[in-house]
Write a protein that holds these residues in place. Structure first.
Motif, PDB file in Angstrom:
ATOM      1  N   LYS A  55     -74.260 -16.791  18.822  1.00  0.00           N
ATOM      2  CA  LYS A  55     -73.457 -16.057  19.793  1.00  0.00           C
ATOM      3  C   LYS A  55     -72.270 -16.932  20.190  1.00  0.00           C
ATOM      4  CE  LYS A  55     -74.566 -12.913  23.243  1.00  0.00           C
ATOM      5  NZ  LYS A  55     -75.552 -12.415  24.156  1.00  0.00           N
ATOM      6  N   ARG A  56     -71.075 -16.365  20.161  1.00  0.00           N
ATOM      7  CA  ARG A  56     -69.862 -17.130  20.410  1.00  0.00           C
ATOM      8  C   ARG A  56     -69.304 -16.910  21.801  1.00  0.00           C
ATOM      9  NH1 ARG A  56     -67.563 -15.486  14.529  1.00  0.00           N
ATOM     10  NH2 ARG A  56     -68.853 -16.942  13.367  1.00  0.00           N
ATOM     11  N   MET A  57     -69.337 -15.694  22.270  1.00  0.00           N
ATOM     12  CA  MET A  57     -68.825 -15.381  23.609  1.00  0.00           C
ATOM     13  C   MET A  57     -69.290 -14.007  24.019  1.00  0.00           C
ATOM     14  SD  MET A  57     -64.871 -14.000  23.396  1.00  0.00           S
ATOM     15  CE  MET A  57     -64.158 -15.261  22.381  1.00  0.00           C
ATOM     16  N   LYS A  58     -69.230 -13.760  25.287  1.00  0.00           N
ATOM     17  CA  LYS A  58     -69.449 -12.425  25.831  1.00  0.00           C
ATOM     18  C   LYS A  58     -68.067 -11.874  26.129  1.00  0.00           C
ATOM     19  CE  LYS A  58     -73.961 -13.439  27.778  1.00  0.00           C
ATOM     20  NZ  LYS A  58     -74.765 -13.533  29.003  1.00  0.00           N
ATOM     21  N   PHE A  66     -66.907  -9.101  26.966  1.00  0.00           N
ATOM     22  CA  PHE A  66     -66.744  -8.276  28.164  1.00  0.00           C
ATOM     23  C   PHE A  66     -66.568  -9.124  29.410  1.00  0.00           C
ATOM     24  CE2 PHE A  66     -71.284  -8.725  27.402  1.00  0.00           C
ATOM     25  CZ  PHE A  66     -71.778  -9.131  28.639  1.00  0.00           C
ATOM     26  N   GLU A  67     -66.997 -10.386  29.366  1.00  0.00           N
ATOM     27  CA  GLU A  67     -66.756 -11.303  30.481  1.00  0.00           C
ATOM     28  C   GLU A  67     -65.409 -12.013  30.339  1.00  0.00           C
ATOM     29  OE1 GLU A  67     -70.091 -13.961  30.592  1.00  0.00           O
ATOM     30  OE2 GLU A  67     -71.458 -12.420  31.367  1.00  0.00           O
ATOM     31  N   VAL A  68     -65.069 -12.395  29.132  1.00  0.00           N
ATOM     32  CA  VAL A  68     -63.843 -13.141  28.873  1.00  0.00           C
ATOM     33  C   VAL A  68     -62.609 -12.240  28.991  1.00  0.00           C
ATOM     34  CG1 VAL A  68     -62.590 -14.507  27.148  1.00  0.00           C
ATOM     35  CG2 VAL A  68     -65.066 -14.775  27.388  1.00  0.00           C
ATOM     36  N   GLU A  69     -62.722 -11.007  28.496  1.00  0.00           N
ATOM     37  CA  GLU A  69     -61.593 -10.082  28.503  1.00  0.00           C
ATOM     38  C   GLU A  69     -62.078  -8.697  28.939  1.00  0.00           C
ATOM     39  OE1 GLU A  69     -58.162  -8.889  28.860  1.00  0.00           O
ATOM     40  OE2 GLU A  69     -58.346 -10.961  28.198  1.00  0.00           O
ATOM     41  N   PRO A  70     -62.436  -8.551  30.214  1.00  0.00           N
ATOM     42  CA  PRO A  70     -63.038  -7.293  30.682  1.00  0.00           C
ATOM     43  C   PRO A  70     -62.124  -6.083  30.570  1.00  0.00           C
ATOM     44  CG  PRO A  70     -62.603  -8.759  32.533  1.00  0.00           C
ATOM     45  CD  PRO A  70     -62.341  -9.545  31.289  1.00  0.00           C
ATOM     46  N   GLY A  77     -70.298 -12.783  17.499  1.00  0.00           N
ATOM     47  CA  GLY A  77     -71.663 -13.241  17.232  1.00  0.00           C
ATOM     48  C   GLY A  77     -72.738 -12.497  18.004  1.00  0.00           C
ATOM     49  N   MET A  78     -72.512 -11.213  18.277  1.00  0.00           N
ATOM     50  CA  MET A  78     -73.537 -10.438  18.988  1.00  0.00           C
ATOM     51  C   MET A  78     -74.748 -10.257  18.090  1.00  0.00           C
ATOM     52  SD  MET A  78     -71.096  -7.635  20.907  1.00  0.00           S
ATOM     53  CE  MET A  78     -72.410  -6.796  21.778  1.00  0.00           C
ATOM     54  N   ILE A  84     -65.855  -6.342  16.942  1.00  0.00           N
ATOM     55  CA  ILE A  84     -66.127  -7.146  18.141  1.00  0.00           C
ATOM     56  C   ILE A  84     -67.491  -7.815  18.020  1.00  0.00           C
ATOM     57  CG2 ILE A  84     -66.711  -6.958  20.600  1.00  0.00           C
ATOM     58  CD1 ILE A  84     -64.339  -5.018  20.850  1.00  0.00           C
ATOM     59  N   ALA A  85     -68.508  -7.048  17.657  1.00  0.00           N
ATOM     60  CA  ALA A  85     -69.870  -7.598  17.568  1.00  0.00           C
ATOM     61  C   ALA A  85     -69.953  -8.714  16.535  1.00  0.00           C
ATOM     62  CB  ALA A  85     -70.856  -6.485  17.243  1.00  0.00           C
TER      63      ALA A  85
END
Length: 144
Positions: free
Chosen positions: A3-6, A8-12, A140-141, A135-136
């Motif tokens: 997993k690389r980033m969330k 939705f938190e970084v760029e909501p 890395g989702m 995105i996924a």
């Protein structure tokens, strides 16, 4: 893959914009079956494990059979899919692999069987699921 980033938190705001497209798609005339077949087949092509996990579960919830889910990647070689589903799957494949362009015959067949408005709504869904796949995969989702 880790997993690389969330996102939705970084760029909501960007994430929220894509969710808006999903809200639109959910209000269209597209059947649950058509939506999930398109999402699963597109996610197979793009190799998105997260979306495959999600949409095969959703498809089952809406009554999709295991047989059709398991053979979706070989839909042309089965008798399990209606002409309308076949037209949508062909279109979804060509939209996912857009560098090969959408063939006139593929587009015309879909419109002939489903009508222009339904095909327009399906294309918007195809664009949305390709975006979600990207995105996924790029963030890395992972399936739960």
């Amino acid at each position: 893959m880790e997993k690389r980033m969330k996102i939705f938190e970084v760029e909501p705001e960007g994430y929220k914009a894509l969710v808006g497209l999903e809200i639109y798609v959910n209000k269209t005339e597209l059947t649950h079956t058509h939506k999930e077949l398109i999402k699963i087949r597109t996610s197979q092509i793009n190799g998105c494990a997260f979306c495959l996990d999600m949409h095969t579960k959703d498809a089952r919830k809406y009554g999709e059979t295991e047989q059709r889910i398991y053979t979706l990647n070989a839909w042309r070689d089965t008798p399990f899919f209606t002409p309308e589903e076949q037209a949508l799957l062909a279109l979804a494949e060509e939209v996912a692999q857009i560098s090969g362009h959408v063939k006139d015959e593929t587009f015309k067949r879909a419109v002939e069987l489903l009508g222009e408005k339904y095909v327009a709504q399906a294309i918007i869904l195809m664009v949305a699921i390709n975006s979600w796949n990207r995105i996924a995969i790029s963030t890395g989702m992972m399936p739960a």
